[in-house]
Design a protein around this motif. Structure first.
Motif, PDB file in Angstrom:
ATOM      1  N   ASN A   1     -53.218  19.914  59.269  1.00  0.00           N
ATOM      2  CA  ASN A   1     -53.228  18.819  60.236  1.00  0.00           C
ATOM      3  C   ASN A   1     -53.588  17.454  59.657  1.00  0.00           C
TER       4      ASN A   1
ATOM      5  N   PRO B   1     -46.119  20.889  69.535  1.00  0.00           N
ATOM      6  CA  PRO B   1     -47.068  20.136  70.362  1.00  0.00           C
ATOM      7  C   PRO B   1     -46.426  19.270  71.433  1.00  0.00           C
TER       8      PRO B   1
ATOM      9  N   LEU C   1     -47.389  14.713  66.791  1.00  0.00           N
ATOM     10  CA  LEU C   1     -48.289  15.497  67.641  1.00  0.00           C
ATOM     11  C   LEU C   1     -47.885  15.383  69.108  1.00  0.00           C
TER      12      LEU C   1
ATOM     13  N   THR D   1     -50.086  14.335  59.973  1.00  0.00           N
ATOM     14  CA  THR D   1     -49.728  14.246  61.390  1.00  0.00           C
ATOM     15  C   THR D   1     -50.004  12.833  61.907  1.00  0.00           C
TER      16      THR D   1
ATOM     17  N   TYR E   1     -50.108  21.595  62.100  1.00  0.00           N
ATOM     18  CA  TYR E   1     -48.926  20.802  62.466  1.00  0.00           C
ATOM     19  C   TYR E   1     -48.333  20.011  61.305  1.00  0.00           C
TER      20      TYR E   1
END
Ligand code: ADP
Ligand code: MG
Ligand code: ZN
Length: 501
Positions: free
Chosen positions: A43, A96, A51, A46, A164
């Motif tokens: 993460n 997401p 996101l 991102t 992510y």
């Protein structure tokens, strides 16, 4: 219960269809500026766009559009004059935004083909034309890690973590039309298509096309019908991650479906999961009822209308097709028909050519890919072209041998290091301390030690049995972990023992 492959195909006609996902090698993501480098703390790659935070606005990555158009052109597709992205709405924790930005009824490229060489049983190859339905752009999802279970699957896990970093990486999907007429070899054709497609993509330089890392992955559709009947119901085996598995996935599905059809049962339209260890697939999600993704045009992105002159320039600048480059191997590089046949069968023709293009002599390139690398592939149960080594690496090793910096034995150790993920050849040489020792001072000690350890052998050599020196050479090579130059060792030993050849 299964019906053997050949028997199944004598009775039923196969139809196959391949959906291939390719992660593009762009520096930034599809709709934002985030870094696409593999790995990195979870993460950290991102931003509000990838996101899916409220109010964030996406912007299309121009290089991704260009790469997709180049793929479409290489596959002889029509390039849309105007097209839009669409929202594919579904919920999954690795996505997401709650929808995937994809292309639906307006793909960037449509209606092409790829000719592939399929090996014939008695030798030679046959060209099979694979029709391409569409090439479109979408974005990758994040990655979910299931923690606490024995198998890493959600079943039995105590909780899951989501990363992510991969979410929003540009992904190109290449979908074939249903491929008919493959008769007795749908599995071989499927494998040859994916191999050829990978070579095309590699030649375009749009992706690193590493199947084992998932930057190229396939969904394999298979159905069977009786001659004269309509096409049967297809199953879709997901995320097949090696060339060998593409072949095995088709083969096992033909064998399974034939048995069901023979028994009068029907084929369920479903996704299936392929298991590398058994070569078999198990039932996944039913697709009998189509999921309603409520596709609609993406309102936050402007339409894509590639300038015709730009498309023409991209077309004119396409690299030579791998099939054309391969012909050069036999015509210009002087490799024999037999050699190229062996390379086609092993699926390494393009790798050999790329190795030659990276600077290696043709014979060296051939020897590596049909020799040590073929063995390494065999022992890992993968195809040589799937090995985690680049043609440029092989060329570098060949150059180090030619310079005298590596012996043949050391070169194999360097290649093994690259295969083990230890880095480039030069990095492996440094990390493993692999360099030829030809410094006579440094070898002197090992030579003396070998003579002292085998006085009987030394005596034989002194007495004129020069062939016996081999045992002493072997001892020195062993003591220097293969790093000595064997011809220098032999000369030093004979000098020390006062023997002239
Ligand atoms: P989905 O999203 O359901 O996977 P796609 O249209 O993206 O559908 O892909 C379906 C793939 O299956 C295509 O490659 C198509 O050519 C192939 N296909 C369609 N019908 C059949 C069939 N009867 N047998 C085998 N393959 C098929
Ligand atoms: Mg699909
Ligand atoms: Zn981002």
């Amino acid at each position: 219960m299964t019906v053997p492959y050949a028997e199944a195909l004598a009775e039923f006609e196969p139809v196959i269809g391949l959906e291939t996902h390719v992660e593009l090698g762009t520096a930034s993501k599809m709709f934002c500026g985030c870094d696409t480098t593999f790995g990195g703390e979870p993460n950290t790659h991102t931003c509000p766009v990838c996101l899916g935070l409220p109010g964030a606005l996406p912007v299309v990555n121009e290089t991704a559009i260009e790469s997709t158009i180049r793929i479409g052109l290489a596959l002889h597709c029509d390039i849309a004059e105007w097209c839009r992205f669409a929202r594919k709405n579904y919920f999954y924790p690795d996505m997401p935004k709650n929808f995937q930005t994809s292309q639906y009824d307006e793909p960037l490229c449509t209606d092409g083909y790829l000719d592939v060489d399929v090996p014939l049983e008695g030798g030679g190859t046959e060209v099979v034309r694979i029709p391409i339905e569409r090439v479109h752009l979408e974005e990758d999802t994040g990655k979910t890690l299931h923690v606490g279970g024995a198998t890493g699957r959600i079943h039995g896990a105590s909780h899951s973590l989501v990363d992510y970093n991969r979410a929003g990486i540009p992904l190109v999907e290449i979908v074939t039309k249903p491929v008919t007429g493959t008769r007795a070899k749908p599995a071989e054709v499927a494998k040859a298509y994916v191999a050829e497609l990978r070579d095309v993509l590699r030649g375009l330089g749009v992706s690193d096309v590493r199947m084992e890392q998932g930057s190229l992955r396939c969904d394999v559709n298979v159905s069977l019908n009786l001659p004269g009947d309509d096409w049967g119901t297809r199953s879709e085996t997901k995320n097949v991650n090696s060339l060998r598995s593409v072949e095995r996935a088709v083969r096992s599905e033909v064998e399974r479906q034939a048995a069901r059809l023979r028994a009068g049962e029907r084929i369920v339209q479903e996704t299936r999961h392929f298991h590398e260890d058994t070569g078999l697939s198990t039932s996944g999600r039913s697709k009998e009822e189509a999921t309603d993704y409520r596709y609609f045009p993406e309102p936050d992105l402007v339409p894509v209308a590639p300038d015709r002159a730009w498309v023409e320039r991209l077309k004119a600048a396409l690299p030579e097709a791998p099939s054309v480059r391969r012909k050069k191997l036999t015509t210009e590089l002087g490799l024999s028909e037999l050699d190229s046949q062996a390379m086609v069968n092993a699926g390494v023709l393009d790798a050999v050519l790329a190795t030659v293009e990276a600077g290696a002599p043709a014979a060296e390139a051939r020897n590596w890919w049909l020799g040590h690398l073929a063995q390494a592939a065999n022992s890992r149960g993968v195809d040589a072209a799937d090995l985690p080594i680049e043609p440029a690496h092989v060329a570098r090793v060949a150059a180090l041998v030619a310079e005298g910096a590596l012996t043949a034995g050391l070169a194999r150790q360097v290649v093994d290091g690259v295969l083990a993920g230890e880095g480039s050849p030069d990095e492996v040489v440094v990390a493993r301390g692999l360099a030829v020792v030809s410094d006579e001072g440094a070898l002197g000690e090992a030579v003396d030690a070998a003579i002292a350890a085998q006085p009987d052998t030394a005596e034989k050599v002194r007495g004129g049995k020069v062939a016996a020196v081999g045992a002493l050479v072997g001892a020195v090579m062993k003591a220097t972990r293969g790093q000595a130059d064997a011809s220098v060792v032999r000369r030093l030993l004979l000098e020390r023992l006062g023997v002239q050849e």
